[in-house]
Scaffold this active site. Structure first.
Site, PDB file in Angstrom:
ATOM      1  N   GLY A  46      93.767  -8.902   3.594  1.00  0.00           N
ATOM      2  CA  GLY A  46      92.437  -8.642   4.141  1.00  0.00           C
ATOM      3  C   GLY A  46      91.389  -8.925   3.084  1.00  0.00           C
ATOM      4  O   GLY A  46      91.696  -8.944   1.886  1.00  0.00           O
ATOM      5  N   GLN A  51      83.290  -8.579  -1.253  1.00  0.00           N
ATOM      6  CA  GLN A  51      84.211  -8.835  -2.368  1.00  0.00           C
ATOM      7  C   GLN A  51      84.018 -10.224  -2.980  1.00  0.00           C
ATOM      8  O   GLN A  51      84.412 -10.449  -4.124  1.00  0.00           O
ATOM      9  CB  GLN A  51      85.676  -8.668  -1.913  1.00  0.00           C
ATOM     10  CG  GLN A  51      86.040  -7.237  -1.563  1.00  0.00           C
ATOM     11  CD  GLN A  51      87.485  -7.121  -1.096  1.00  0.00           C
ATOM     12  OE1 GLN A  51      87.776  -7.326   0.072  1.00  0.00           O
ATOM     13  NE2 GLN A  51      88.393  -6.817  -1.994  1.00  0.00           N
ATOM     14  N   CYS A  96      94.271  -3.359  -3.753  1.00  0.00           N
ATOM     15  CA  CYS A  96      92.990  -3.975  -3.404  1.00  0.00           C
ATOM     16  C   CYS A  96      92.744  -5.141  -4.355  1.00  0.00           C
ATOM     17  O   CYS A  96      92.948  -4.999  -5.565  1.00  0.00           O
ATOM     18  CB  CYS A  96      91.863  -2.949  -3.521  1.00  0.00           C
ATOM     19  SG  CYS A  96      90.245  -3.622  -3.097  1.00  0.00           S
ATOM     20  N   LEU A  97      92.307  -6.257  -3.801  1.00  0.00           N
ATOM     21  CA  LEU A  97      92.041  -7.431  -4.636  1.00  0.00           C
ATOM     22  C   LEU A  97      90.902  -7.158  -5.616  1.00  0.00           C
ATOM     23  O   LEU A  97      90.795  -7.841  -6.635  1.00  0.00           O
ATOM     24  CB  LEU A  97      91.712  -8.642  -3.752  1.00  0.00           C
ATOM     25  CG  LEU A  97      92.869  -9.091  -2.847  1.00  0.00           C
ATOM     26  CD1 LEU A  97      92.403 -10.155  -1.859  1.00  0.00           C
ATOM     27  CD2 LEU A  97      94.038  -9.600  -3.677  1.00  0.00           C
ATOM     28  N   HIS A 138      90.668   0.142   5.452  1.00  0.00           N
ATOM     29  CA  HIS A 138      90.431  -0.208   4.042  1.00  0.00           C
ATOM     30  C   HIS A 138      89.270  -1.207   3.947  1.00  0.00           C
ATOM     31  O   HIS A 138      88.370  -1.053   3.111  1.00  0.00           O
ATOM     32  CB  HIS A 138      91.730  -0.795   3.467  1.00  0.00           C
ATOM     33  CG  HIS A 138      91.625  -1.407   2.100  1.00  0.00           C
ATOM     34  ND1 HIS A 138      92.288  -0.893   1.010  1.00  0.00           N
ATOM     35  CD2 HIS A 138      90.954  -2.498   1.644  1.00  0.00           C
ATOM     36  CE1 HIS A 138      92.015  -1.640  -0.056  1.00  0.00           C
ATOM     37  NE2 HIS A 138      91.213  -2.626   0.305  1.00  0.00           N
ATOM     38  N   GLU A 139      89.282  -2.218   4.828  1.00  0.00           N
ATOM     39  CA  GLU A 139      88.218  -3.239   4.792  1.00  0.00           C
ATOM     40  C   GLU A 139      86.875  -2.641   5.205  1.00  0.00           C
ATOM     41  O   GLU A 139      85.843  -2.968   4.633  1.00  0.00           O
ATOM     42  CB  GLU A 139      88.561  -4.415   5.714  1.00  0.00           C
ATOM     43  CG  GLU A 139      89.864  -5.133   5.425  1.00  0.00           C
ATOM     44  CD  GLU A 139      90.043  -5.517   3.971  1.00  0.00           C
ATOM     45  OE1 GLU A 139      89.041  -5.662   3.251  1.00  0.00           O
ATOM     46  OE2 GLU A 139      91.196  -5.641   3.531  1.00  0.00           O
ATOM     47  N   HIS A 142      85.086  -1.024   2.468  1.00  0.00           N
ATOM     48  CA  HIS A 142      84.346  -1.952   1.593  1.00  0.00           C
ATOM     49  C   HIS A 142      82.908  -2.139   2.093  1.00  0.00           C
ATOM     50  O   HIS A 142      81.979  -2.270   1.296  1.00  0.00           O
ATOM     51  CB  HIS A 142      85.027  -3.330   1.554  1.00  0.00           C
ATOM     52  CG  HIS A 142      86.187  -3.425   0.607  1.00  0.00           C
ATOM     53  ND1 HIS A 142      86.053  -3.244  -0.754  1.00  0.00           N
ATOM     54  CD2 HIS A 142      87.493  -3.706   0.817  1.00  0.00           C
ATOM     55  CE1 HIS A 142      87.244  -3.416  -1.329  1.00  0.00           C
ATOM     56  NE2 HIS A 142      88.135  -3.684  -0.401  1.00  0.00           N
TER      57      HIS A 142
HETATM   58  O1  GNR Z   1      95.987  -7.378   0.127  1.00  0.00           O
HETATM   59  C1  GNR Z   1      95.777  -6.191   0.384  1.00  0.00           C
HETATM   60  N1  GNR Z   1      96.817  -5.362   0.693  1.00  0.00           N
HETATM   61  C2  GNR Z   1      96.658  -4.088   1.184  1.00  0.00           C
HETATM   62  C3  GNR Z   1      97.772  -3.257   1.220  1.00  0.00           C
HETATM   63  C4  GNR Z   1      97.693  -1.976   1.720  1.00  0.00           C
HETATM   64  C5  GNR Z   1      96.476  -1.517   2.205  1.00  0.00           C
HETATM   65  C6  GNR Z   1      95.357  -2.320   2.175  1.00  0.00           C
HETATM   66  C7  GNR Z   1      95.443  -3.603   1.676  1.00  0.00           C
HETATM   67  S1  GNR Z   1      94.052  -4.634   1.675  1.00  0.00           S
HETATM   68  C8  GNR Z   1      94.384  -5.667   0.322  1.00  0.00           C
HETATM   69  C9  GNR Z   1      93.348  -6.775   0.226  1.00  0.00           C
HETATM   70  C10 GNR Z   1      91.994  -6.167  -0.071  1.00  0.00           C
HETATM   71  O2  GNR Z   1      91.670  -5.716  -1.121  1.00  0.00           O
HETATM   72  N2  GNR Z   1      91.140  -6.114   0.919  1.00  0.00           N
HETATM   73  O3  GNR Z   1      89.927  -5.547   0.745  1.00  0.00           O
HETATM   74 NI    NI Z   2      90.189  -4.083  -0.821  1.00  0.00          NI
END
Ligand code: GNR
Ligand code: NI
Length: 178
Positions: A46, A51, A96-97, A138-139, A142
């Protein structure tokens, strides 16, 4: 199609609240294409526009492309809103990236329903559960300037932030040497 640089914590840019998109124009579609390329390259499941430096309410996701069959199933969300979420939570080990190489178990509602505009600007609804539900939440965090480390104790969070600062310093030194 382009791969963009992903901002990492504690960059204050990631703390801002993203702005709704007025209309899904060609520019927004190009942004979504670039986000998807960047996400697949990272690799991740995601990515939110903030980001890569665009504080707009745009998300791309694909939770299936790393399965055995490797088939890509991208999802695009513009102006997503969570309409329903369950009281029951589930726990996933999140990464998270924007928080490279750090992982923690986070509780979130197990299922949710999201209203959004798709790639073509059409109103859509998604019922998400499991990893899909975790990822969309999670997204969407952000978009509010929230990272998964914000749910940890101050002690754990500070430890992670210190590590991130240290590795940023290290990689900028390496760039000067190279
Ligand atoms: O790549 C991602 N893996 C992930 C694993 C578990 C819960 C959320 C994520 S999102 C993350 C990519 C990211 O940072 N998206 O904002
Ligand atoms: Ni993230």
């Amino acid at each position: 199609m382009a791969i963009k640089k992903i901002l990492t914590a504690p960059d204050p840019f990631l703390k801002q609240i993203s702005t709704p998109v007025k209309e899904v124009t060609k520019d927004i579609q190009v942004l979504m294409d670039d986000m998807l390329d960047t996400m697949y390259d990272a690799p991740g499941i995601g990515l939110a526009a903030v980001q890569i430096g665009f504080p707009l309410r745009v998300i791309v996701m694909d939770i299936s492309w790393r399965n055995e069959d490797g088939k890509k199933e991208p999802y695009f969300f513009v102006n997503p809103e969570i309409k329903v979420k369950t009281k029951i939570t589930s726990t996933y080990e999140e990464g998270c990236l924007s928080v490279p190489d750090q992982y923690a178990e986070i509780d979130r509602p197990e299922e949710c329903e999201v209203n959004y505009l798709d790639y073509n600007g059409q109103k859509s609804t998604l019922h998400a559960e499991g990893l899909l539900a975790t990822c969309i939440q999670h997204e969407m965090d952000h978009l509010e300037g929230i990272l998964f480390i914000d749910y940890l104790s101050n002690l754990k969070k500070n430890m992670i932030v210190k590590k991130l600062i240290k590795s940023k310093k290290q990689s900028s030194k390496e760039r000067i040497v190279a």
